[in-house]
Motif scaffolding. Structure first.
Motif, PDB file in Angstrom:
ATOM      1  N   ARG D  20       0.652  -1.162   0.238  1.00 15.73           N
ATOM      2  CA  ARG D  20       0.070   0.009   0.119  1.00 15.73           C
ATOM      3  C   ARG D  20       0.808   1.318   0.103  1.00 15.73           C
ATOM      4  O   ARG D  20       0.583   2.229  -0.693  1.00 15.73           O
ATOM      5  N   SER D  21       1.887   1.250   0.612  1.00 14.40           N
ATOM      6  CA  SER D  21       2.765   2.545   0.947  1.00 14.40           C
ATOM      7  C   SER D  21       4.252   2.233   0.930  1.00 14.40           C
ATOM      8  O   SER D  21       4.680   3.480   1.110  1.00 14.40           O
ATOM      9  N   LEU D  23       5.851   1.246   3.002  1.00 14.54           N
ATOM     10  CA  LEU D  23       6.461   1.101   4.231  1.00 14.54           C
ATOM     11  C   LEU D  23       6.576  -0.233   4.843  1.00 14.54           C
ATOM     12  O   LEU D  23       5.538  -0.909   4.645  1.00 14.54           O
ATOM     13  N   PHE D  89      20.134   7.307  -1.685  1.00 16.45           N
ATOM     14  CA  PHE D  89      19.465   8.309  -1.012  1.00 16.45           C
ATOM     15  C   PHE D  89      20.363   8.627   0.280  1.00 16.45           C
ATOM     16  O   PHE D  89      20.537   7.830   1.199  1.00 16.45           O
ATOM     17  N   ARG D  90      21.123   9.680   0.215  1.00 20.81           N
ATOM     18  CA  ARG D  90      22.194  10.086   1.079  1.00 20.81           C
ATOM     19  C   ARG D  90      21.619  10.552   2.532  1.00 20.81           C
ATOM     20  O   ARG D  90      21.178  11.722   2.426  1.00 20.81           O
ATOM     21  N   ASP D 143      21.240  14.292   0.804  1.00 23.19           N
ATOM     22  CA  ASP D 143      19.731  14.356   0.387  1.00 23.19           C
ATOM     23  C   ASP D 143      18.768  14.593   1.604  1.00 23.19           C
ATOM     24  O   ASP D 143      17.865  15.519   1.612  1.00 23.19           O
ATOM     25  N   THR D 144      19.260  14.416   2.875  1.00 25.45           N
ATOM     26  CA  THR D 144      18.450  14.810   3.994  1.00 25.45           C
ATOM     27  C   THR D 144      19.356  14.643   5.259  1.00 25.45           C
ATOM     28  O   THR D 144      20.345  13.848   5.212  1.00 25.45           O
ATOM     29  N   ALA D 211      10.669   8.810   8.490  1.00 20.57           N
ATOM     30  CA  ALA D 211      10.504  10.059   7.472  1.00 20.57           C
ATOM     31  C   ALA D 211      11.553  10.183   6.500  1.00 20.57           C
ATOM     32  O   ALA D 211      11.011  10.360   5.312  1.00 20.57           O
ATOM     33  N   ARG D 214      10.283   7.913   3.594  1.00 16.55           N
ATOM     34  CA  ARG D 214       9.231   8.383   3.019  1.00 16.55           C
ATOM     35  C   ARG D 214       9.788   9.352   1.975  1.00 16.55           C
ATOM     36  O   ARG D 214       9.389   9.620   0.767  1.00 16.55           O
ATOM     37  N   LEU D 215      10.973  10.129   2.376  1.00 17.01           N
ATOM     38  CA  LEU D 215      11.375  11.312   1.441  1.00 17.01           C
ATOM     39  C   LEU D 215      12.019  10.517   0.430  1.00 17.01           C
ATOM     40  O   LEU D 215      11.930  11.059  -0.873  1.00 17.01           O
ATOM     41  N   HIS D 217      11.419   7.760  -0.958  1.00 19.22           N
ATOM     42  CA  HIS D 217      10.078   7.221  -1.918  1.00 19.22           C
ATOM     43  C   HIS D 217       9.759   8.379  -2.840  1.00 19.22           C
ATOM     44  O   HIS D 217       9.531   8.222  -3.874  1.00 19.22           O
ATOM     45  N   ALA D 218       9.367   9.708  -2.222  1.00 20.23           N
ATOM     46  CA  ALA D 218       8.996  10.764  -3.042  1.00 20.23           C
ATOM     47  C   ALA D 218      10.076  11.248  -3.941  1.00 20.23           C
ATOM     48  O   ALA D 218       9.884  11.726  -5.235  1.00 20.23           O
ATOM     49  N   ALA D 219      11.238  11.036  -3.390  1.00 21.13           N
ATOM     50  CA  ALA D 219      12.381  11.632  -4.456  1.00 21.13           C
ATOM     51  C   ALA D 219      12.607  10.590  -5.713  1.00 21.13           C
ATOM     52  O   ALA D 219      13.027  10.965  -6.841  1.00 21.13           O
ATOM     53  N   ARG D 221      10.344   8.976  -7.223  1.00 21.27           N
ATOM     54  CA  ARG D 221       8.970   8.787  -8.274  1.00 21.27           C
ATOM     55  C   ARG D 221       9.290   9.645  -9.405  1.00 21.27           C
ATOM     56  O   ARG D 221      10.121  10.699  -9.653  1.00 21.27           O
TER      57      ARG D 221
END
Lengths: 221, 221, 221, 221, 221, 221, 221, 221
Positions: D20-21, D23, D89-90, D143-144, D211, D214-215, D217-219, D221
């Protein structure tokens, strides 16, 4: 009324409190119309023989209360009918700063109205200790000291250490920031290092006076 | 190390703090293994010439720190290497009750380790004011007073009114109930009616000593 | 008056504070009438020789205080008579954001009035660190830094790490929501990771200035 | 199971969360028996293909969980099956003090387990700013940034001002007294003067890592 | 200006923030005069090329800001110059009740101004879950969801369970009594059972939008 | 000792409190060694003629205090030397639930030790009002009522409405969750609708007894 | 609308709540324009057959809501269309003091509007217990008692001990100082020694009425 | 005993509560010795005919209570004598997470003991909404739902929106940091956007069950 109260619909004044406990029924002014206050005061005057008080009432509203014989104390925001005559119980109301004056005035006026001998000492905060120590004799002659202070409320601890009589501490909302509208003084007074100091609600000069009235009651028995 | 710190992986001791600000790098003991403390202390001793301190370390752990030359003060829970010699800045550490002793001891021991002249006055809470007033001369000769008190913390206000030198108030977690583990004393000290009293964290004898160290630094310029 | 205070009925100005501790008696304006302020200021001017201050007084009320020779600072809401001349103790007042300006102004004006050399640095919040680092030289030359910040109050920790002199942190009520009207900045400053930072009450520019005055007193001995 | 969850009686693992997500379903260890954990982990491994995690589990309990193939990270108190491989993703996990290490370790280990590239920077508290500034390049390439700090939590504001990427602040319960078990750092981070800093619960290295997941994941797409 | 900021005396706009971090310098309106805002906005427009924003400014004050080219959004209380064009990062702003509209409007307007694609969903509180579930497709297509809710803030948990993208929760001060002016929603969002939800300050639509901006920045690298 | 206190180094017992205020110096047990207690008790017994008390001392420690003639009350955790004989001031100690017993026991034992006539009423919480009303006669004969209650503390209001004598309310830490370790009862008692109820610190049976002692002092004059 | 709600852009009234749960959709007035209220009320009246309510709306705004057939109750600040006829579920609304009247009025008016039989008892605070005990018969005949009280909220405990039916406690913000705007009454009611008392939000007469409505729903099945 | 209670010295069991209100007298276990519990239980069994309960009693203590015929439920920590037989009032106990199990178990066991029909649904937290929606039929058939949740407590709002029957919310102390030991869930439930949800004390499964018992009482009349 044979149930000990009157039912005015909007209020049920407790008509046998005076008889039951020696305490007057007191009307708390805020949020009540002059008409409602008038109604309750009339009932209380008719059913009892002692003093009747309305607290925290502004001058404008006080003027509209249509019951003759009352006197208004602007500093204390207090309306009184049939004040009791003094009966020799000495209450000293000591306040820490000039900003504490309204709360001290309420304590003093209510205590006088219920028949206590009141002596006020003002602006004796602990940052200038000599101002308080100059009053040791007055404090020593008190039957009870009402101690009014905001900010850190240290005055209660210092007076509590100087006298052996009851000390009723009234925290005030004087101060800003960490004073938290009186909560700091309240907590400080509750944790006073002077044993046996008792505390009432923030800004409750009325509560302190009524506590003193209870003490006088006990002392007279 | 030319960046002004050492990178031990688990820690980055700040090697040029002494040079930059005249303040020692101090190791906060809780949660660190004796091995980790040993590593950091060695770096600091090697890179600087002044005192090195480990605070809030229990005797057992202190004994396992493998760096020679340190001395342990059990009352203050403090380990010190190369304590500074006293340079004539007089700090009076006044405490309100006997339960405040551990915090007062930390303040006194850290202040001594960084080169201040320390004098302690104990059990001078305001409920027995004569105990404090008997020390007026000592207080008057202080360059700074560190005032340690729990419960309602009134001692800070009374001392703040008696002296003109800096007063550093340390609230302690002594007390119960409304003392709220030191929060009440903290709030009370922050709202002291004595002007210019400053406050550090609850139970932070260390913080008060370091603040005094900063004052001595300013005074010497 | 031989007791060291005057009894005006509504107030007892502490006439020997200046002598006793080198600190001026300061009148806190809110809640006092211009007449009452006039009375107290006159007593203080007559009994002492140093500066006399009235804090947090609005322009309208200040204009009604009937004592000649005073000057009013609108940004600081301060009335001063007989300001002291500067005696070479350098206080830097650093503030984080433009909204902190009124508190910084009070700190600066009171400090000037009692004879300190004041230098202000504005809008040096830590979100743009280069603005603060550009002032390292000014900070390094300070005898004391007064650090004024609301919101998360991080400026106190950063400055505390840069300088070795005393850092007096003033939390302000700037911010909303979780800023809790200054409580967050207050708590943050009390738990600063920079050792020896001291804290005064929320928005108390006055308190910080008086603390700096005490430091100057200690430094001069 | 066609409802998207399994009903084990004592628990209903959410079997289609991964689908679903994106996660993983994560098992929070405290208060669960090794048997219960074993049951849930088996369901999750059977129903999905991604990583399965058990957080905050002590070594003893971890050893009793009877599902082969898991690896235990003692510093992070984390059990992991089928960790994801890194996908570029760093995430930089920066922590203020050595006492913040356990929370930082949880953040780093969970982030690695779900497929992020993790780099840790330790002991870069703002009292010694040069330690942090020495890592500007590392921070700039992130990246975060996950920022872990207790006490006054100022690190989040300083890092938030240095970088433009997402900053996820994790307050820790490190500190004493006015640190209020992490509440002070939490409030301070929420009121950071650096715009767009986001905050998770006290000590929740896990929350910060999720969190970041999730970022990523967004990055992607 | 070669130091990266302008010194206007009353303010130091951070001129290289855009370059340093890709974030615009934003002017917080409350407490600033139109003249001061005019001065800062001019500096920022001259020194940078991106959007310039003034937040929480009322219509009257906005009309007095003497810098041509700005547009005012009354619902969001936002003034914008040089808004960025949308670059394909989809932000859904979902709000729980109609009273949350002003905060949602600020989030949406700021996000648009910095170049995000914004879609709003209003009045989807969890007491009527079908209203939210009807928007599952919109939520599923989001790169980030900003979730705006007061009272008990449950919307963040429900959305956090439905989507895998970043969820930025904004507690609002909507509600009364135990809502504690937004503190309850704040605490509830921080303890959400949906993993990886992040939180900004109470009523901070601005903070959420800036956090989304940081995410878009990370996603684009 | 001519200064009114003894200086034992670790403590300064206040030797003239008995003379000054009629209150005994009481030793608070927690955190003091049996040796320290022994030293202070000896000083107090030598310098005064009245009762000497040690409060909150466990049986083990009490047995190690090397001063003959003391008696230990395990329920009250109280050590007493030279208890005063009763002098006819009637204190009723009323407690709401069986869990309040230890606090009530401390109040009763301390009150007895200082010479008050104590009568206890137990388990008269307001959920079964008839249990309290059955004691109206006992309450009516009291000179003072000490009211001990945890949870919501409603007993103080009900008793305050039934009697006219002083009511000293002692909130206890009995209860869980929203009882907040006694804070709820404390706040409730402070805001009692019965006028003139006074309050002491949470769990402070001692404080209530000392307040009663002060009342007896006032009553006897 | 086939989704069970209407989308008005600014609001999504939940049109099938009545069908789904038997509860009316109620419009919370504050912060909504008369136009917005008009729009929502029209939708609700069209889509359902039961009562439609607007709460906490002042007289002026109520007069501008352009939907015929509504009646306005000024004491309760309530607008109602199509009130339900009473169906024999008896709700007694008991309030402690005259200042609690507005909250009691809201509870009574909403309960009547949804079809409950309401009986009000006013001014029966526990400081004059006989006023309450005189109503035992009325209380005993209730299907549910809604108990409205501020200050220390003791009325809920006393009534909870007298009756076996559901007691829904509504704390009010009546009182000052330690009443903490209703938080004290809230906490006290939650920790009531009377088993099974339930609590709604501060000042939420509406919430209590809706809870009573749910009870009536259960009782009728 | 003709006064409606027994006086055991240490306790006054309320013997006519069952008769007066239909509620059993329940013994709260913590802090009571097995002997004291034995005494009270015997009195209650002798004086009444309904169920007798002891709550929050550990297995060891339960085994020492010397009254035959009781059964012990370890999950609920409940001792019961003479449980009532079920009378057709359906209570669904829904809990959010597996850590909420002990509180849910207490609610279920007490409700069963007093004669309610109990059905439990576990682990239906809102982060995986489909788990809850799968139980809509069970929820729809309930006479009352007891909703047990910690952390952010969102389950109460979601269930409150799905059903029209009474919803009794029980916040639990599950969670850490900002969960504040259940205070966050408590506040969130009190401010639920679902109208008419009622709340009991943190972790009070017992309180919820007794509230349900009162509802059943009302429903049966």
């Amino acid at each position: 009324m044979n149930e000990g109260f009157a039912d005015l619909g909007y209020a049920r004044p407790d008509l046998d409190r005076e008889q039951r406990s020696g305490l007057p029924e007191v009307v708390y002014g805020p949020g009540k119309s002059p008409e409602a206050i008038t109604g309750v005061v009339r009932e209380l005057l008719a059913a009892n023989t002692g003093p009747v008080l309305v607290t925290r009432i502004e001058a404008g509203a006080a003027a509209e209360v249509a019951v003759p014989g009352g006197t208004y104390d602007a500093a204390a925001r207090l309306l009184v009918w049939r004040p009791a005559s003094a009966r020799g119980f000495r209450v000293v109301v000591a306040s820490a700063g000039t900003s504490d004056a309204p709360v001290a005035a309420e304590a003093a006026a209510v205590a006088s109205a219920v028949g206590l001998d009141v002596h006020e000492i003002r602006d004796v905060g602990v940052a200038g200790l000599h101002r308080l120590l100059a009053e040791r004799e007055v404090l020593g002659a008190a039957d009870t000291v009402v101690c009014v202070a905001g900010m850190e409320g240290a005055l209660a601890s210092v007076i509590g250490g100087l006298v052996g009589c009851p000390v009723i501490a009234v925290p005030t909302s004087v101060g800003y920031g960490a004073a938290l509208e009186g909560v700091t003084a309240l907590l400080a007074m509750l944790t006073s290092c002077a044993a046996g100091v008792v505390v009432v609600n923030i800004d409750s000069g009325f509560g302190a006076a009524m506590a003193a009235h209870r003490l006088a009651h006990a002392a007279r028995r």
